[in-house]
Write a protein that holds these residues in place. Structure first.
Motif, PDB file in Angstrom:
ATOM      1  N   PHE A   1      46.485  34.221  44.085  1.00  0.00           N
ATOM      2  CA  PHE A   1      45.460  35.237  44.333  1.00  0.00           C
ATOM      3  C   PHE A   1      44.334  35.101  43.315  1.00  0.00           C
ATOM      4  O   PHE A   1      44.572  35.095  42.108  1.00  0.00           O
ATOM      5  N   ILE A   2      43.110  35.050  43.807  1.00  0.00           N
ATOM      6  CA  ILE A   2      41.922  35.032  42.944  1.00  0.00           C
ATOM      7  C   ILE A   2      41.292  36.422  43.018  1.00  0.00           C
ATOM      8  O   ILE A   2      40.711  36.806  44.034  1.00  0.00           O
ATOM      9  N   GLY A   3      41.469  37.185  41.936  1.00  0.00           N
ATOM     10  CA  GLY A   3      41.102  38.602  41.931  1.00  0.00           C
ATOM     11  C   GLY A   3      42.316  39.469  42.189  1.00  0.00           C
ATOM     12  O   GLY A   3      42.234  40.487  42.863  1.00  0.00           O
ATOM     13  N   ILE A   4      43.453  39.097  41.616  1.00  0.00           N
ATOM     14  CA  ILE A   4      44.737  39.724  41.930  1.00  0.00           C
ATOM     15  C   ILE A   4      44.816  41.185  41.474  1.00  0.00           C
ATOM     16  O   ILE A   4      45.608  41.960  42.000  1.00  0.00           O
ATOM     17  N   GLY A   5      43.950  41.570  40.511  1.00  0.00           N
ATOM     18  CA  GLY A   5      44.042  42.921  39.969  1.00  0.00           C
ATOM     19  C   GLY A   5      43.366  43.993  40.796  1.00  0.00           C
ATOM     20  O   GLY A   5      43.468  45.179  40.472  1.00  0.00           O
ATOM     21  N   GLY A   6      42.667  43.621  41.871  1.00  0.00           N
ATOM     22  CA  GLY A   6      42.047  44.625  42.729  1.00  0.00           C
ATOM     23  C   GLY A   6      43.097  45.478  43.416  1.00  0.00           C
ATOM     24  O   GLY A   6      44.212  45.023  43.675  1.00  0.00           O
ATOM     25  N   ILE A   7      42.736  46.693  43.779  1.00  0.00           N
ATOM     26  CA  ILE A   7      43.726  47.609  44.343  1.00  0.00           C
ATOM     27  C   ILE A   7      44.284  47.089  45.667  1.00  0.00           C
ATOM     28  O   ILE A   7      45.481  47.179  45.936  1.00  0.00           O
ATOM     29  N   GLY A   8      43.432  46.485  46.492  1.00  0.00           N
ATOM     30  CA  GLY A   8      43.913  45.937  47.759  1.00  0.00           C
ATOM     31  C   GLY A   8      44.636  44.617  47.592  1.00  0.00           C
ATOM     32  O   GLY A   8      45.667  44.368  48.235  1.00  0.00           O
TER      33      GLY A   8
ATOM     34  N   ASP B   1      42.665  37.118  37.297  1.00  0.00           N
ATOM     35  CA  ASP B   1      41.694  38.205  37.321  1.00  0.00           C
ATOM     36  C   ASP B   1      40.875  38.154  36.051  1.00  0.00           C
ATOM     37  O   ASP B   1      41.323  37.589  35.038  1.00  0.00           O
ATOM     38  N   ARG B   2      39.696  38.734  36.113  1.00  0.00           N
ATOM     39  CA  ARG B   2      38.772  38.660  34.986  1.00  0.00           C
ATOM     40  C   ARG B   2      39.239  39.501  33.799  1.00  0.00           C
ATOM     41  O   ARG B   2      39.002  39.157  32.641  1.00  0.00           O
TER      42      ARG B   2
ATOM     43  N   TYR C   1      41.609  35.220  48.303  1.00  0.00           N
ATOM     44  CA  TYR C   1      40.570  35.688  47.375  1.00  0.00           C
ATOM     45  C   TYR C   1      39.943  36.967  47.900  1.00  0.00           C
ATOM     46  O   TYR C   1      40.000  37.284  49.093  1.00  0.00           O
ATOM     47  N   THR C   2      39.359  37.723  46.981  1.00  0.00           N
ATOM     48  CA  THR C   2      38.669  38.952  47.353  1.00  0.00           C
ATOM     49  C   THR C   2      37.179  38.680  47.495  1.00  0.00           C
ATOM     50  O   THR C   2      36.629  37.832  46.764  1.00  0.00           O
ATOM     51  N   PRO C   3      36.482  39.372  48.390  1.00  0.00           N
ATOM     52  CA  PRO C   3      35.034  39.173  48.538  1.00  0.00           C
ATOM     53  C   PRO C   3      34.249  39.499  47.265  1.00  0.00           C
ATOM     54  O   PRO C   3      33.102  39.075  47.135  1.00  0.00           O
ATOM     55  N   ALA C   4      34.864  40.233  46.347  1.00  0.00           N
ATOM     56  CA  ALA C   4      34.178  40.559  45.093  1.00  0.00           C
ATOM     57  C   ALA C   4      34.045  39.340  44.184  1.00  0.00           C
ATOM     58  O   ALA C   4      33.270  39.353  43.229  1.00  0.00           O
TER      59      ALA C   4
ATOM     60  N   GLU D   1      37.922  28.311  40.076  1.00  0.00           N
ATOM     61  CA  GLU D   1      39.193  28.056  40.753  1.00  0.00           C
ATOM     62  C   GLU D   1      39.018  28.064  42.270  1.00  0.00           C
ATOM     63  O   GLU D   1      39.600  27.231  42.975  1.00  0.00           O
ATOM     64  N   LEU D   2      38.219  29.014  42.763  1.00  0.00           N
ATOM     65  CA  LEU D   2      37.958  29.088  44.200  1.00  0.00           C
ATOM     66  C   LEU D   2      37.306  27.791  44.691  1.00  0.00           C
ATOM     67  O   LEU D   2      37.706  27.227  45.727  1.00  0.00           O
ATOM     68  N   VAL D   3      36.331  27.303  43.951  1.00  0.00           N
ATOM     69  CA  VAL D   3      35.659  26.050  44.317  1.00  0.00           C
ATOM     70  C   VAL D   3      36.662  24.903  44.343  1.00  0.00           C
ATOM     71  O   VAL D   3      36.682  24.076  45.276  1.00  0.00           O
TER      72      VAL D   3
END
Length: 452
Positions: A11-18, A37-38, A72-75, A82-84
């Motif tokens: 997961f890229i942005g794993i700390g988001g609530i969703g 996560d950042r 990944y999250t749209p944010a 990593e996404l690239v």
């Protein structure tokens, strides 16, 4: 994407609530879960305690190169290192909404959409199904106070999902029961116009599975255009709706009420969280439980045990001298429900509202509405705008809102000055509201006000 064929997921942005709810779903299924996560937060620390490996710098040495799915999250910006790398090296890379789409195809799905109330209604539904023994997998946009989590699993092939309209991601879902709470304009930076927002919610209802059910708020704009083979309307007290509440009594910061349908009644429901809008949210959740055949006594017991959601009309201090409520409200209509609900429960107390505007675009688009709603308070403190994903817009500041507030005394100050300003208050109703980092005031103000 076959859920049962996924053995390693990143997961890229794993700390988001969703995102974290989906990570917990796969972790509960025994899949190897890791992510980036950042920033480390209480939520990411909880994920790590559950066995999920997380790192906090963009670092190709720490990614999972054996992952057979990357989410990944749209944010996350498209240039994220990593996404690239995953895209350039041929991995299957999908949005969070793509995973939720597959979950709604695989399970009996109850989805909750709307510009207000969706977190509370989805959490109430999931709590009702869990508490009564019906069972469900819950994917929530807030932290349930009952279970201190935004996700729980079940062997029952049922999912309760909060359907987020941001980025149009909810249009991928295929629910069996779709709930629609509100269609007020929001996210105009994405949609452009109020009509486009409404178009998206109409499309959401068009994705209901054949013979599925739409539970819709009574009186929605363009309600005659909503889709669904079976449509049921609900309301707080309007008896023109199919299901509504009656005989509402306030009780120590909560409510007792009856829920009525033409051929059905559940009386003496107890809800121990504040806000009349939460009575209406409870009507929606109870309606879903009734549709699933859950009995009245089980529903009553479950609602009485519902402890609310973190940052949704959450009582942090409640005594004879001071009441302190914290809420995620970041839209004028959410603020209106919050302030009016709190003032009706605690009449005679001076209401001080500390509000952090969220997004420059939302402040610009709704400055009039924010000014009108905050005028319901007795005293207002405005924090600087929380930018989130946006760059500043020239001329858009908290002063735009301050100049439109009529009646209350208005002060604009940085977040770190609020505690000193708020000392020595008595017979006070204090409310903090906003979707940014205003939640960092929760513990300092809770400690300060509880001592007074």
């Amino acid at each position: 994407m076959e859920l049962n064929n996924i053995h390693r997921i990143y997961f890229i942005g794993i700390g988001g609530i969703g995102m974290s709810a989906i990570a917990r779903f796969f972790n509960a299924k025994g899949v190897t879960v890791s992510g980036y996560d950042r920033t480390a937060t209480a939520l990411t620390r909880d994920l790590e305690a559950e066995g999920i490996r997380i790192h906090y710098t963009e670092d190709l040495a720490q990614i999972d190169r054996e992952a057979n799915l990357v989410v990944y999250t749209p944010a996350i910006p498209a240039t994220q290192l990593e996404l690239v790398w995953y895209r350039e090296n041929g991995y299957e890379v999908v949005k969070r909404s793509d995973v939720l789409q597959e979950i709604t195809r695989s399970l009996f799905a109850i989805t909750v959409a709307g510009t207000h109330g969706k977190t509370t209604v989805s959490t109430m539904i999931a709590h009702l199904l869990r508490h009564t023994g019906y069972g469900c997998n819950a994917f929530l946009g807030g932290i349930s106070s009952n279970y201190n989590s935004n996700f729980w699993s079940s062997e029952k092939p049922v999912a309760v999902i909060e359907a987020d309209e941001y980025d149009r991601s909810f249009l991928k879902l295929n629910p069996d029961i779709a709930v629609l709470t509100a269609m007020d304009p929001d996210h105009l930076d994405i949609y452009g116009t109020e009509a486009a927002v409404q178009d998206a919610f109409i499309q959401y209802t068009a994705n209901i599975k054949p013979n599925g059910t739409l539970l819709k708020h009574h009186g929605l704009p363009r309600g005659n255009e909503l889709k669904g083979d079976n449509q049921i309307s609900y309301s707080l007290q309007n008896d023109a709706a199919d299901i509504y509440a009656t005989n509402i009594r306030m009780d120590n910061g909560g409510y007792e009420f009856d829920v009525v349908r033409q051929d059905w009644l559940i009386d003496n429901v107890r809800l121990y969280i504040g806000g009349m809008h939460n009575v209406e949210n409870a009507v929606a959740a109870i309606s879903v439980a009734h549709l699933l055949g859950i009995g009245n006594e089980k529903i009553r017991d479950a609602m009485a045990d519902f402890k609310g959601i973190r940052r949704r009309f959450e009582y942090l201090v409640k005594n004879d001298r001071v009441v302190y409520i914290d809420d995620y409200a970041h839209h004028p209509e959410e603020l209106r429900a919050l302030i009016s609900g709190a003032k009706s429960l605690f009449r005679g107390r001076k209401a001080t509202v500390i509000f952090q505007p969220h997004l420059f675009s939302r402040t610009r688009d709704f400055a009039e509405g924010f000014g009108e709603t905050l005028s319901l308070a007795d005293e207002v403190v405005l924090l600087p705008i929380y930018p989130a994903r946006e760059l500043p817009i020239e001329g858009v500041t908290s002063e735009m809102i301050a100049g439109r507030i009529k009646g209350p005394e208005v002060t604009i100050m940085p977040r770190d000055e609020v505690s000193g300003w708020l000392k020595d208050r008595d017979n006070q109703l204090v409310i903090t509201a906003g979707a940014g980092d205003i939640d960092l005031l929760r513990e300092p103000l809770k400690t300060l006000l509880a001592k007074q």
